[in-house]
Design an enzyme around this catalytic site. Structure first.
Site, mmCIF file in Angstrom:
data_model
loop_
_atom_site.group_PDB
_atom_site.id
_atom_site.type_symbol
_atom_site.label_atom_id
_atom_site.label_comp_id
_atom_site.label_asym_id
_atom_site.label_seq_id
_atom_site.Cartn_x
_atom_site.Cartn_y
_atom_site.Cartn_z
ATOM 1 C CB ALA A 1 79.275 22.883 41.243
ATOM 2 C CE LYS B 1 86.220 25.717 43.503
ATOM 3 N NZ LYS B 1 86.004 25.055 42.210
ATOM 4 C CB THR C 1 84.515 20.167 40.922
ATOM 5 O OG1 THR C 1 83.534 20.552 39.972
ATOM 6 C CG2 THR C 1 85.211 18.912 40.433
ATOM 7 C CG ASN D 1 86.269 30.332 38.060
ATOM 8 O OD1 ASN D 1 87.005 29.333 38.212
ATOM 9 N ND2 ASN D 1 85.066 30.251 37.505
ATOM 10 C CG PHE E 1 88.483 20.943 39.236
ATOM 11 C CD1 PHE E 1 87.423 21.804 39.032
ATOM 12 C CD2 PHE E 1 88.585 19.819 38.417
ATOM 13 C CE1 PHE E 1 86.488 21.581 38.029
ATOM 14 C CE2 PHE E 1 87.658 19.571 37.414
ATOM 15 C CZ PHE E 1 86.619 20.455 37.221
ATOM 16 C CG ASN F 1 82.637 20.000 36.087
ATOM 17 O OD1 ASN F 1 82.404 20.331 34.914
ATOM 18 N ND2 ASN F 1 83.279 20.773 36.929
ATOM 19 C CB SER G 1 85.693 22.903 34.679
ATOM 20 O OG SER G 1 86.696 23.872 34.954
ATOM 21 C CG ASN H 1 89.138 27.425 34.695
ATOM 22 O OD1 ASN H 1 89.564 28.193 33.828
ATOM 23 N ND2 ASN H 1 88.069 27.702 35.421
ATOM 24 C CB THR H 2 90.455 20.633 34.330
ATOM 25 O OG1 THR H 2 90.318 21.094 35.681
ATOM 26 C CG2 THR H 2 91.206 19.305 34.344
ATOM 27 C CE LYS I 1 78.000 23.429 35.998
ATOM 28 N NZ LYS I 1 78.329 23.988 37.313
ATOM 29 C CG ASN J 1 81.080 24.626 34.171
ATOM 30 O OD1 ASN J 1 81.512 25.624 34.767
ATOM 31 N ND2 ASN J 1 81.379 23.397 34.547
ATOM 32 C CB THR J 2 82.274 29.437 33.635
ATOM 33 O OG1 THR J 2 83.287 28.421 33.583
ATOM 34 C CG2 THR J 2 81.834 29.618 35.077
ATOM 35 N N GLY K 1 73.550 32.912 35.189
ATOM 36 C CA GLY K 1 72.989 34.255 35.176
ATOM 37 C C GLY K 1 71.653 34.415 35.847
ATOM 38 C CE1 TYR L 1 80.758 31.851 43.307
ATOM 39 C CE2 TYR L 1 81.163 29.539 42.887
ATOM 40 C CZ TYR L 1 81.572 30.758 43.389
ATOM 41 O OH TYR L 1 82.800 30.859 43.986
ATOM 42 C CB THR L 2 77.780 35.020 39.446
ATOM 43 O OG1 THR L 2 78.674 34.033 38.910
ATOM 44 C CG2 THR L 2 78.401 36.392 39.304
HETATM 45 C C1 LIG Z 1 84.387 31.050 41.214
HETATM 46 C C2 LIG Z 1 83.611 29.960 40.535
HETATM 47 C C3 LIG Z 1 83.987 28.633 40.719
HETATM 48 C C4 LIG Z 1 83.279 27.610 40.098
HETATM 49 N N1 LIG Z 1 83.645 26.314 40.302
HETATM 50 C C5 LIG Z 1 82.928 25.316 39.735
HETATM 51 C C6 LIG Z 1 83.247 23.962 39.984
HETATM 52 O O1 LIG Z 1 84.143 23.647 40.773
HETATM 53 N N2 LIG Z 1 82.524 23.000 39.343
HETATM 54 C C7 LIG Z 1 81.489 23.301 38.491
HETATM 55 O O2 LIG Z 1 80.861 22.392 37.945
HETATM 56 N N3 LIG Z 1 81.145 24.589 38.265
HETATM 57 C C8 LIG Z 1 81.837 25.595 38.854
HETATM 58 N N4 LIG Z 1 81.471 26.891 38.629
HETATM 59 C C9 LIG Z 1 80.357 27.185 37.699
HETATM 60 C C10 LIG Z 1 79.029 27.405 38.410
HETATM 61 O O3 LIG Z 1 78.621 26.236 39.083
HETATM 62 C C11 LIG Z 1 77.947 27.817 37.397
HETATM 63 O O4 LIG Z 1 77.777 26.764 36.473
HETATM 64 C C12 LIG Z 1 78.308 29.078 36.633
HETATM 65 O O5 LIG Z 1 78.985 29.998 37.464
HETATM 66 C C13 LIG Z 1 77.067 29.783 36.071
HETATM 67 O O6 LIG Z 1 76.191 30.164 37.098
HETATM 68 P P1 LIG Z 1 76.123 31.674 37.709
HETATM 69 O O7 LIG Z 1 76.003 32.610 36.532
HETATM 70 O O8 LIG Z 1 74.930 31.682 38.600
HETATM 71 O O9 LIG Z 1 77.386 31.893 38.456
HETATM 72 C C14 LIG Z 1 82.162 27.927 39.250
HETATM 73 C C15 LIG Z 1 81.785 29.262 39.082
HETATM 74 C C16 LIG Z 1 82.482 30.276 39.728
HETATM 75 C C17 LIG Z 1 82.044 31.701 39.518
#
Ligand SMILES: Cc1cc2nc3c(=O)[nH]c(=O)nc-3n(C[C@H](O)[C@H](O)[C@H](O)COP(=O)(O)O)c2cc1C
Length: 323
Positions: free
Chosen positions: A34, A38, A58, A83, A87, A147, A150, A152-153, A186, A215-216, A264, A285-286
């Site tokens: 995710a 978005k 999200t 980040n 949202f 979710n 996060s 950030n909310t 999540k 999540n992050t 990761g 994602y990353t």
């Molecule tokens: C720029 C960015 C935006 C993200 N936005 C969301 C989000 O909107 N909703 C969510 O559940 N996770 C979000 N994530 C978290 C990712 O879905 C994932 O859980 C997290 O980055 C770990 O995976 P990765 O190491 O492969 O990036 C975001 C991650 C990044 C880097």
């Protein structure tokens, strides 16, 4: 340079990588996490790049711009991102017709929808936000992700407590309609172990269909990162933490709740070890930022090799064997 080019031929089929979950066939266990798409604007692209599924969102009920910029940074030397997007979302009414169109035209990958509340929603109305998303978008999803992790909310992560999870779940189930979709939660990598175990028990009690871990993170030093930027950390520093979480959840739920492992993953070996720790599906994602658009195809080909060399006939056989 060439390896960074997207594949122009259709992605290869790997029948041995297919996995069935919640009665649904996933063409491979490698999915898009995710946050990348978005607003569901590039679904056909994720299919073309060889992902077996994509978690969109999200998505919030009403449109909102997210936080002010700058709101995303690279930590290059660690292949990580930070980040604090908060949202940004075009809202569910903009997203719904895009998914409806794709469904009508036909799509070979599975689609998860990730839901979050609007940032200005008062705490008393958060459950109503999730319920509204469920009502509008639930029927369009192969699976749904709540979710609550996060960073950030403000206040969102408090919804990981058993009492509040209970409230959310009930509100959503009431809107699940005639053909209910699997609902997953999540979670954050920053949970204390005791809190994680309480979540596992609550998930078993409520009949949650899956857990997305994770999540992050708001940790920095503990993950070996020094950076002045605020927000959620993703990428390589999360690999080991995510794997520990996956293993703990798999152990504590005795393998009864499917896990989507995320955090990761950038190589086939990373995905393989998340699977062996207990993940039935894996997302990234990353790695798409640092490895480029061929990453899903590379991981799938490596995964098929690892499976064969280990003497497994399917991904399902390997789930949780390192527990
Ligand atoms: C720029 C960015 C935006 C993200 N936005 C969301 C989000 O909107 N909703 C969510 O559940 N996770 C979000 N994530 C978290 C990712 O879905 C994932 O859980 C997290 O980055 C770990 O995976 P990765 O190491 O492969 O990036 C975001 C991650 C990044 C880097």
């Amino acid at each position: 340079m060439l390896s960074l080019m997207p594949p122009f031929t259709p992605p290869r089929d790997w029948p041995e990588l297919g996995i069935k979950l919640w009665g649904t066939d996933f063409p491979s266990p490698i999915g898009l996490a995710a946050g990348m798409d978005k607003d569901a604007i590039a679904i056909r692209g994720w299919e073309t790049l060889g992902f077996g599924f994509a978690e969109l969102g999200t998505i919030t009920p009403r449109p909102q711009p997210g936080n002010e910029t700058p709101r995303i940074w690279r930590v290059r030397e660690r292949h990580a991102l930070i980040n604090r997007l908060g949202f940004p979302s075009e809202g569910m009414e903009a997203v719904a017709p895009r998914i409806e169109r794709i469904r009508k035209a036909g799509i070979s990958i599975r689609l998860g929808l990730n839901f979050g509340p609007n940032s200005l929603t008062i705490p008393d109305k958060v459950a109503a936000d999730y319920a509204a998303l469920m009502q509008r978008l639930g029927p369009l999803a192969d699976f749904i992700v709540i979710n609550v992790s996060s960073p950030n909310t403000p206040g969102l992560r408090d919804w990981q407590s058993p009492e509040r999870m209970n409230e959310l779940f009930k509100a959503m189930l009431a809107e699940s309609g005639e053909s209910p979709r699997p609902v997953l939660v999540k979670i954050s990598p920053d949970l204390e172990r005791n809190d994680l175990f309480r979540i596992c028990e609550t998930a078993l009690e409520l009949g949650v269909d899956g857990i997305v871990a994770c999540n992050t993170s708001i940790s920095r030093e503990a993950l070996g990162v020094t950076s002045p930027h605020p927000g959620g950390l993703s990428g390589r520093p999360l690999t080991i933490r995510a794997r520990e979480l996956i293993r703990d959840i798999h152990t504590h739920t005795r393998g009864k709740i499917p896990i989507i492992g995320v955090g990761g993953v950038s190589t086939a070996e990373d995905a393989w070890l998340h699977i062996r720790a207990g993940a039935s599906l894996v997302e990234l994602y990353t790695a798409l930022i640092y490895e480029g658009p061929a990453v899903a195809e590379k991981i799938k080909s490596g995964l098929a090799d690892l499976l064969r060399r280990g003497g497994f006939r399917s991904i399902g056989e390997a789930v949780g064997i390192d527990r």
